[in-house]
Design an enzyme around this catalytic site. Structure first.
Site, short mmCIF file in Angstrom:
data_model
loop_
_atom_site.label_atom_id
_atom_site.label_comp_id
_atom_site.label_asym_id
_atom_site.label_seq_id
_atom_site.Cartn_x
_atom_site.Cartn_y
_atom_site.Cartn_z
N SER A 66 0.84 -1.21 0.00
CA SER A 66 0.00 0.00 0.00
C SER A 66 0.87 1.25 0.00
O SER A 66 0.63 2.19 -0.76
CB SER A 66 -0.91 0.03 1.24
OG SER A 66 -1.77 -1.08 1.25
N ARG B 90 0.55 7.81 5.81
CA ARG B 90 -0.35 7.04 6.67
C ARG B 90 -1.77 7.62 6.63
O ARG B 90 -2.75 6.88 6.70
CB ARG B 90 0.19 6.94 8.11
CG ARG B 90 -0.54 5.89 8.93
CD ARG B 90 0.28 5.38 10.11
NE ARG B 90 1.40 4.56 9.70
CZ ARG B 90 1.30 3.27 9.34
NH1 ARG B 90 0.15 2.64 9.40
NH2 ARG B 90 2.36 2.61 8.96
N HIS C 128 -3.16 6.34 3.40
CA HIS C 128 -3.40 4.91 3.58
C HIS C 128 -4.74 4.67 4.28
O HIS C 128 -5.45 3.71 4.00
CB HIS C 128 -2.23 4.33 4.40
CG HIS C 128 -2.34 2.88 4.73
ND1 HIS C 128 -2.60 2.44 6.00
CD2 HIS C 128 -2.25 1.78 3.97
CE1 HIS C 128 -2.64 1.11 6.00
NE2 HIS C 128 -2.43 0.69 4.78
#
Lengths: 209, 209
Positions: A14, A37, A40
């Protein structure tokens, strides 16, 4: 059906895809890990443009985490979204008061949000270093007012309330104080985004799977 | 600083703004309430295009809620995001197994995600009617495989895993089964979106503040 079924592989792949799609948009490593993040968590690349650091928010926040200071979160979603093991590894507690019966009762009496009253309760606890707001502009307003009055001196404000009424405006009000902050500008933000910011910072302190 | 500090007013005004900005995009009332609650939660209008209902997902899901069937959620974030009072009013329980010690242990042994093992555990409980997936494509894949094998017959699948590896693809796999579903196409979705869908449906059963 074939699919990657190993959690570590899924996360690594990812992050590779995110890095690829960010393309030319390269950030300093510590900032990059927060940006990525968040993406994500949201699958929304707009966050790369909405994230803003002020008054050494990153550095001051990392220092507070290193010292094991408490985190106040304005939602339970943030609480459950932050990696429990990472918190435990660093002796950090994350608390939320918005569902406390005394808070609910007082909010109803005063005709204000539970988030406001919960923030007031958090501000009485001097072991809290980081105030993380993913939902309620009213919580952020309350905090900013207390800072202006000299009654609060946060190590870090994560200002990411989401929504259509007051959220964008509350974040602009952060410009009026000199507290270290990390914010998501505009309407966007939310509990998963706040949890992602905290997790990214915790993982920078050292991560064990 | 002046701001609206009454929770009901904030929500009403938010929904007015969302309706305004949706403009020409008018949905049937029950669908509209789901679309708007998702946008209220994410501040992301793209969700109006990503939401898809299949095989009477809405009707079958509402019927399951009326009957007080259990909801399996693949994250704790969904659990805490769903309105507790609304659940209690209708005698509905929402469960999540992904943090159970037995689940974690088995996942590690088999080298699969905890979400997969947790879904398998949920599928053994025949009182679960709604499977709500906001995080793990692997949970959705596991569910779809069990449906294909004739071992599961969900009243509703909420297919909204988020992410870059497997999420979009897992949702496409829903086309291969005839289960009632509500999905978020593409990479987006996530726990707050799933909680918003469930809350919107619960509020249609009747809401008390």
């Amino acid at each position: 059906m074939e699919f990657i079924n190993n959690p570590r592989e899924i996360e690594e792949r990812s992050f590779e895809i995110i890095t690829e799609e960010l393309g030319d948009r390269v950030f300093p490593e510590n900032i990059a890990s927060i940006v990525k993040r968040i993406i994500h968590t949201t699958a929304d690349f707009e966050y790369a443009d909405l994230l803003e650091f002020s008054n050494d928010g990153y550095e001051s926040g990392m220092e507070a985490l290193k010292q094991g200071k408490k985190i106040y979160a304005d939602t339970r979603m943030i609480q459950v979204g932050v990696n429990k093991k990472a918190l435990a590894d660093h002796g950090i507690e994350i608390v939320n008061y918005s569902h406390d019966p005394d808070v609910a009762k007082e909010a109803k009496l005063r005709g204000v949000t539970r988030s406001t009253v919960a923030m007031e309760k958090a501000l009485k606890d001097k072991t809290v270093g980081i105030y993380a707001i993913g939902n309620a502009p009213t919580a952020l307003y309350t905090l900013i007012e207390k800072v202006k009055a000299g009654e609060a001196k946060p190590d870090l404000i994560i200002g990411a309330p989401i929504g259509f009424v007051g959220a964008a405006q509350a974040k602009i009000e952060l410009d009026g104080i000199d507290s270290p902050s990390i914010r998501i500008n505009g309407r966007k933000g939310g509990s998963p985004v706040v949890a992602a910011i905290i997790n990214a910072m915790l993982y920078q302190l050292g991560r064990e799977w």
